[in-house]
Design a protein around this motif. Sequence first.
Motif, PDB file in Angstrom:
ATOM      1  N   ARG A 198       0.830  -1.198   0.000  1.00 17.36           N
ATOM      2  CA  ARG A 198       0.000   0.000   0.000  1.00 17.36           C
ATOM      3  C   ARG A 198       0.873   1.260   0.000  1.00 17.36           C
ATOM      4  N   GLU A 199       1.978   1.187   0.728  1.00 16.62           N
ATOM      5  CA  GLU A 199       2.867   2.355   0.821  1.00 16.62           C
ATOM      6  C   GLU A 199       3.957   2.305  -0.237  1.00 16.62           C
ATOM      7  N   LYS A 200       3.760   1.505  -1.250  1.00 18.88           N
ATOM      8  CA  LYS A 200       4.713   1.382  -2.356  1.00 18.88           C
ATOM      9  C   LYS A 200       6.132   1.113  -1.869  1.00 18.88           C
ATOM     10  N   GLY A 201       6.236   0.305  -0.852  1.00 17.71           N
ATOM     11  CA  GLY A 201       7.542  -0.112  -0.356  1.00 17.71           C
ATOM     12  C   GLY A 201       8.216   0.866   0.586  1.00 17.71           C
ATOM     13  N   ASN A 202       7.623   2.042   0.790  1.00 20.72           N
ATOM     14  CA  ASN A 202       8.256   3.015   1.683  1.00 20.72           C
ATOM     15  C   ASN A 202       8.257   2.510   3.123  1.00 20.72           C
ATOM     16  N   ARG A 203       9.471   2.288   3.642  1.00 19.92           N
ATOM     17  CA  ARG A 203       9.628   1.670   4.960  1.00 19.92           C
ATOM     18  C   ARG A 203       9.058   2.532   6.087  1.00 19.92           C
ATOM     19  N   LEU A 204       9.376   3.817   6.016  1.00 17.92           N
ATOM     20  CA  LEU A 204       8.988   4.695   7.125  1.00 17.92           C
ATOM     21  C   LEU A 204       7.465   4.812   7.228  1.00 17.92           C
ATOM     22  N   ARG A 205       6.834   5.053   6.078  1.00 18.86           N
ATOM     23  CA  ARG A 205       5.372   5.201   6.098  1.00 18.86           C
ATOM     24  C   ARG A 205       4.692   3.882   6.483  1.00 18.86           C
ATOM     25  N   THR A 206       5.268   2.774   6.035  1.00 23.92           N
ATOM     26  CA  THR A 206       4.701   1.470   6.401  1.00 23.92           C
ATOM     27  C   THR A 206       4.767   1.269   7.912  1.00 23.92           C
ATOM     28  N   ALA A 207       5.938   1.613   8.482  1.00 25.83           N
ATOM     29  CA  ALA A 207       6.104   1.458   9.930  1.00 25.83           C
ATOM     30  C   ALA A 207       5.076   2.309  10.670  1.00 25.83           C
ATOM     31  N   LYS A 208       4.895   3.535  10.203  1.00 24.49           N
ATOM     32  CA  LYS A 208       3.910   4.441  10.832  1.00 24.49           C
ATOM     33  C   LYS A 208       2.515   3.843  10.756  1.00 24.49           C
ATOM     34  N   ARG A 209       2.185   3.384   9.568  1.00 25.25           N
ATOM     35  CA  ARG A 209       0.858   2.805   9.345  1.00 25.25           C
ATOM     36  C   ARG A 209       0.600   1.641  10.302  1.00 25.25           C
ATOM     37  N   LEU A 210       1.640   0.866  10.545  1.00 23.35           N
ATOM     38  CA  LEU A 210       1.479  -0.307  11.405  1.00 23.35           C
ATOM     39  C   LEU A 210       1.717   0.015  12.882  1.00 23.35           C
ATOM     40  N   GLY A 211       2.148   1.258  13.133  1.00 26.42           N
ATOM     41  CA  GLY A 211       2.381   1.650  14.529  1.00 26.42           C
ATOM     42  C   GLY A 211       3.570   0.954  15.160  1.00 26.42           C
ATOM     43  N   ILE A 212       4.604   0.678  14.352  1.00 27.41           N
ATOM     44  CA  ILE A 212       5.836   0.117  14.920  1.00 27.41           C
ATOM     45  C   ILE A 212       7.007   0.975  14.451  1.00 27.41           C
ATOM     46  N   SER A 213       8.179   0.752  15.059  1.00 26.60           N
ATOM     47  CA  SER A 213       9.331   1.549  14.649  1.00 26.60           C
ATOM     48  C   SER A 213       9.873   1.016  13.331  1.00 26.60           C
ATOM     49  N   ARG A 214      10.640   1.867  12.667  1.00 29.16           N
ATOM     50  CA  ARG A 214      11.211   1.471  11.388  1.00 29.16           C
ATOM     51  C   ARG A 214      12.142   0.269  11.579  1.00 29.16           C
ATOM     52  N   SER A 215      12.915   0.287  12.659  1.00 27.63           N
ATOM     53  CA  SER A 215      13.844  -0.836  12.844  1.00 27.63           C
ATOM     54  C   SER A 215      13.091  -2.129  13.150  1.00 27.63           C
ATOM     55  N   ALA A 216      11.980  -2.005  13.879  1.00 29.33           N
ATOM     56  CA  ALA A 216      11.178  -3.211  14.129  1.00 29.33           C
ATOM     57  C   ALA A 216      10.643  -3.762  12.810  1.00 29.33           C
TER      58      ALA A 216
END
Length: 463
Positions: free
Chosen positions: A430-448
């Motif tokens: 959904r976020e076209k592979g963008n890690r940061l936005r995906t992490a935000k969407r899922l409510g976890i940190s980027r490193s997680a």
Amino acid sequence: MKRRILLVDDEVNVRKALSTSLRKAGYDTKEAASGAEALEQIGQYEPDVMLLDLRMPEMDGMETLRRLKQAKSAQPSVIMMTAYGSANDVMEAMRLGAYDYVQKPFDLTQVKQVVAKALKPETGDEEGTMRPSQEEQTDCPGYLVGLSPAMQEVYKLVGKVSMTRATVLIQGESGTGKELIARAIHSNSPRADQPLIPVNCGAIPEKLLESELFGYERGAFTGAVARKPGLFEAANGGTLFLDEVGELTPSLQVKLLRVLQERTLVRLGGVEPIPIDVRIIAATNRDLQERIRLELFREDLYYRLNVVPIQMPPLRERKDDIPLLIRHFLTKFGRETGKEGCYLSPAAVELLNAYHWPGNVRQLENTIERAVVLASGPAILPEHVQLQLEETRKASHEAKERRGLQFEDRTMKDIISEVEKEAITRALQREKGNRLRTAKRLGISRSALLYKMDMYAIDVSEE
Ligand SMILES: Nc1ncnc2c1ncn2[C@@H]1O[C@H](COP(=O)(O)OP(=O)(O)OP(=O)(O)O)[C@@H](O)[C@H]1O
Ligand SMILES: [Mg+2]
């Protein structure tokens, strides 16, 4: 007893250096100055490992290796050495059955490590090691592996129906062995010496499938220059296996129903009904009840086909069979590739046991085949076990479409992993592979997120 190592190199200094270092490490060594000399010594010395130089005058290392593999002599694990390592040499040596490869000038510590690794298999199996099965009969085509209660039920049904001509409907996920069961029914039946004709109803366009199945009279359509009997007629006296029967188009469903009811058929362009005596076995990985509900499959045809239903259990619901299947496929592919001694390290076994096998037995079979090919020595390690993501994702997607998330007979950890993996994959898409936005969407940190992507081998590239 000391393990024996044969050192083969035309340069005396290299032999001496290796010999000193390996003797200090507690090995027994012997030297050979040429390939011919090495082959001669192998018979008496029976080394466990042979360090073999690639570039030597007269018979080079590759030729020596080739002759060694053809000889009936003891077969040490061969470690190739060369100053001019090229990818081609490496591949060729591995293909010929070398265990590993070191490049000169080498670090003696590294050589000792490789030697130790090559010797490990002989020191007795670690707990959990898995070797090919010994039974010969597992080698014959169509042999069914699996002793789990679920498979025992299937065998019982096969035994019961094979003596009759009752129509059988085999349902089950992709790769569960539906075709194998169809073949078992046929070959245990009184029709065994008559043909079994498989037709993949999903793979052939409607018009073509129709003429293939029912045959045609001359002039039935443009191009029908001569009469041609169809597969129903070809299977007369035997069995017709209608694979992927769920894919039949509505008009073919009607035609099939008629044949089942009347036990006769009319060729395309013909008028005379032709009597046929064919046993029908149908298979599908679709949920036919669901397709009936969606009005994609005729209910009356379903009842005609489902006289004897056989439900193939998915592999994750009969995990006890996994070790038996692993051994079976190790034997099969070991033999096919000339790597009969191949075995699975305990860590690799653990990996295979823990996996949920969305592609079922076929996926396990492919995984073992790949692992046998990729392993450079007899030991199959976790790094050789590739649970291919694409295959996995596709199969689990299909599986989910069919039956929703499966809870039975699965551990909590397993279920949560599946959900987590799915959630991450979808959010990433959904976020076209963008890690940061995906992490935000899922409510976890980027490193997680990165950690979990790594753990589940999720591979969605950033756009
Ligand atoms: N019980 C078993 N023992 C040994 N090999 C098996 C067993 N079940 C399946 N296989 C092997 O797994 C592969 C897949 O089996 P098969 O083609 O029968 O599955 P299928 O259910 O028809 O799959 P699909 O729905 O994808 O057509 C085959 O190579 C088959 O030999
Ligand atoms: Mg099949």
